[in-house]
Design a protein around this motif. Structure first.
Motif, short mmCIF file in Angstrom:
data_model
loop_
_atom_site.label_atom_id
_atom_site.label_comp_id
_atom_site.label_asym_id
_atom_site.label_seq_id
_atom_site.Cartn_x
_atom_site.Cartn_y
_atom_site.Cartn_z
N ILE A 181 11.39 -11.63 25.11
CA ILE A 181 12.21 -10.46 25.43
C ILE A 181 13.62 -10.69 24.91
O ILE A 181 14.21 -11.76 25.09
CB ILE A 181 12.25 -10.23 26.96
CG1 ILE A 181 10.87 -9.83 27.45
CG2 ILE A 181 13.29 -9.18 27.33
CD1 ILE A 181 10.75 -9.76 28.96
N THR A 182 14.17 -9.68 24.23
CA THR A 182 15.51 -9.78 23.65
C THR A 182 16.36 -8.62 24.14
O THR A 182 15.88 -7.49 24.27
CB THR A 182 15.43 -9.76 22.10
OG1 THR A 182 14.64 -10.87 21.67
CG2 THR A 182 16.81 -9.87 21.49
N PHE A 183 17.62 -8.91 24.43
CA PHE A 183 18.58 -7.88 24.82
C PHE A 183 19.96 -8.28 24.35
O PHE A 183 20.20 -9.44 24.00
CB PHE A 183 18.55 -7.64 26.35
CG PHE A 183 18.89 -8.86 27.17
CD1 PHE A 183 20.19 -9.11 27.58
CD2 PHE A 183 17.89 -9.73 27.56
CE1 PHE A 183 20.49 -10.22 28.35
CE2 PHE A 183 18.18 -10.85 28.32
CZ PHE A 183 19.49 -11.09 28.72
N ALA A 184 20.87 -7.31 24.32
CA ALA A 184 22.24 -7.56 23.87
C ALA A 184 23.14 -7.78 25.08
O ALA A 184 22.98 -7.14 26.11
CB ALA A 184 22.75 -6.38 23.06
N VAL A 185 24.08 -8.69 24.91
CA VAL A 185 25.10 -8.93 25.94
C VAL A 185 26.46 -8.65 25.31
O VAL A 185 26.76 -9.14 24.23
CB VAL A 185 25.00 -10.35 26.55
CG1 VAL A 185 25.18 -11.43 25.51
CG2 VAL A 185 26.00 -10.53 27.67
N ASN A 216 17.55 -3.21 31.68
CA ASN A 216 16.26 -3.14 32.40
C ASN A 216 15.37 -4.35 32.16
O ASN A 216 14.14 -4.21 32.08
CB ASN A 216 15.52 -1.84 32.07
CG ASN A 216 16.30 -0.63 32.51
OD1 ASN A 216 16.80 -0.59 33.63
ND2 ASN A 216 16.42 0.35 31.63
N VAL A 217 15.99 -5.51 32.01
CA VAL A 217 15.25 -6.76 31.87
C VAL A 217 15.33 -7.46 33.23
O VAL A 217 16.42 -7.79 33.70
CB VAL A 217 15.85 -7.66 30.77
CG1 VAL A 217 15.15 -9.00 30.73
CG2 VAL A 217 15.77 -6.96 29.42
N LEU A 219 21.80 -16.44 21.96
CA LEU A 219 21.21 -17.41 22.88
C LEU A 219 19.70 -17.33 22.92
O LEU A 219 19.12 -16.25 22.75
CB LEU A 219 21.71 -17.16 24.31
CG LEU A 219 23.20 -17.28 24.57
CD1 LEU A 219 23.53 -16.72 25.95
CD2 LEU A 219 23.62 -18.73 24.48
N VAL A 220 19.07 -18.47 23.18
CA VAL A 220 17.66 -18.54 23.53
C VAL A 220 17.60 -19.26 24.87
O VAL A 220 18.09 -20.39 25.00
CB VAL A 220 16.83 -19.29 22.46
CG1 VAL A 220 15.37 -19.41 22.91
CG2 VAL A 220 16.92 -18.58 21.11
N LEU A 221 17.02 -18.59 25.87
CA LEU A 221 16.92 -19.14 27.22
C LEU A 221 15.45 -19.22 27.62
O LEU A 221 14.63 -18.46 27.13
CB LEU A 221 17.66 -18.23 28.22
CG LEU A 221 19.10 -17.88 27.90
CD1 LEU A 221 19.64 -16.91 28.93
CD2 LEU A 221 19.97 -19.12 27.84
N THR A 222 15.16 -20.13 28.55
CA THR A 222 13.80 -20.23 29.06
C THR A 222 13.83 -20.38 30.57
O THR A 222 14.71 -21.03 31.12
CB THR A 222 13.01 -21.38 28.43
OG1 THR A 222 11.68 -21.36 28.93
CG2 THR A 222 13.62 -22.73 28.72
N TYR A 223 12.86 -19.73 31.22
CA TYR A 223 12.67 -19.87 32.66
C TYR A 223 11.42 -20.69 32.95
O TYR A 223 11.07 -20.88 34.10
CB TYR A 223 12.53 -18.50 33.32
CG TYR A 223 13.88 -17.85 33.53
CD1 TYR A 223 14.58 -18.04 34.70
CD2 TYR A 223 14.44 -17.05 32.55
CE1 TYR A 223 15.82 -17.45 34.90
CE2 TYR A 223 15.67 -16.47 32.73
CZ TYR A 223 16.36 -16.67 33.92
OH TYR A 223 17.58 -16.10 34.10
N SER A 224 10.74 -21.18 31.93
CA SER A 224 9.51 -21.95 32.14
C SER A 224 9.76 -23.42 31.86
O SER A 224 10.22 -23.77 30.78
CB SER A 224 8.39 -21.43 31.22
OG SER A 224 8.73 -21.65 29.88
N GLU A 225 9.54 -24.26 32.86
CA GLU A 225 9.65 -25.71 32.70
C GLU A 225 9.02 -26.39 33.85
O GLU A 225 9.11 -25.96 34.96
CB GLU A 225 11.09 -26.15 32.57
CG GLU A 225 11.59 -25.85 31.21
CD GLU A 225 12.28 -27.01 30.53
OE1 GLU A 225 12.34 -28.11 31.06
OE2 GLU A 225 12.74 -26.79 29.44
#
Length: 89
Positions: A12-16, A30-31, A83-89
């Motif tokens: 999923i990609t969005f702008a900040v 809406n993420v 950025l590339v972020l992860t919530y899986s670990e």
């Protein structure tokens, strides 16, 4: 100026935008990211930064070790690059 944030593993990609926290940007696009307090106290939004740079207006409630491992609080973090972020670990 805005930056792109990609959430892995789902891509999923969005702008900040400038002066917008990563969590604010996600919610505005809406993420659905995990969150509860939105002030860095509950640690529910904590995720790992795989690529990119962030800054904080106030020091985050993260240990130096956690920061060195790439952990961030999106509710308090501002993107300083794509950025590339992860919530899986």
């Amino acid at each position: 100026m805005s930056y792109s944030v990609t959430i892995q593993p789902n891509g999923i990609t969005f702008a900040v935008k400038e002066k917008e926290t990563i969590l604010e940007a996600a919610l505005n696009n809406n993420v659905a990211l995990p969150n509860r307090c939105q002030v860095g106290a509950c640690a529910m939004c904590m995720c790992k930064k795989q690529e990119g740079e962030v800054s904080y207006h106030l020091d985050p409630m993260l240990t130096e070790k956690e920061q060195n491992q790439g952990w961030i609080f999106p509710c308090q973090a501002f993107a300083e690059s794509n950025l590339v972020l992860t919530y899986s670990e």
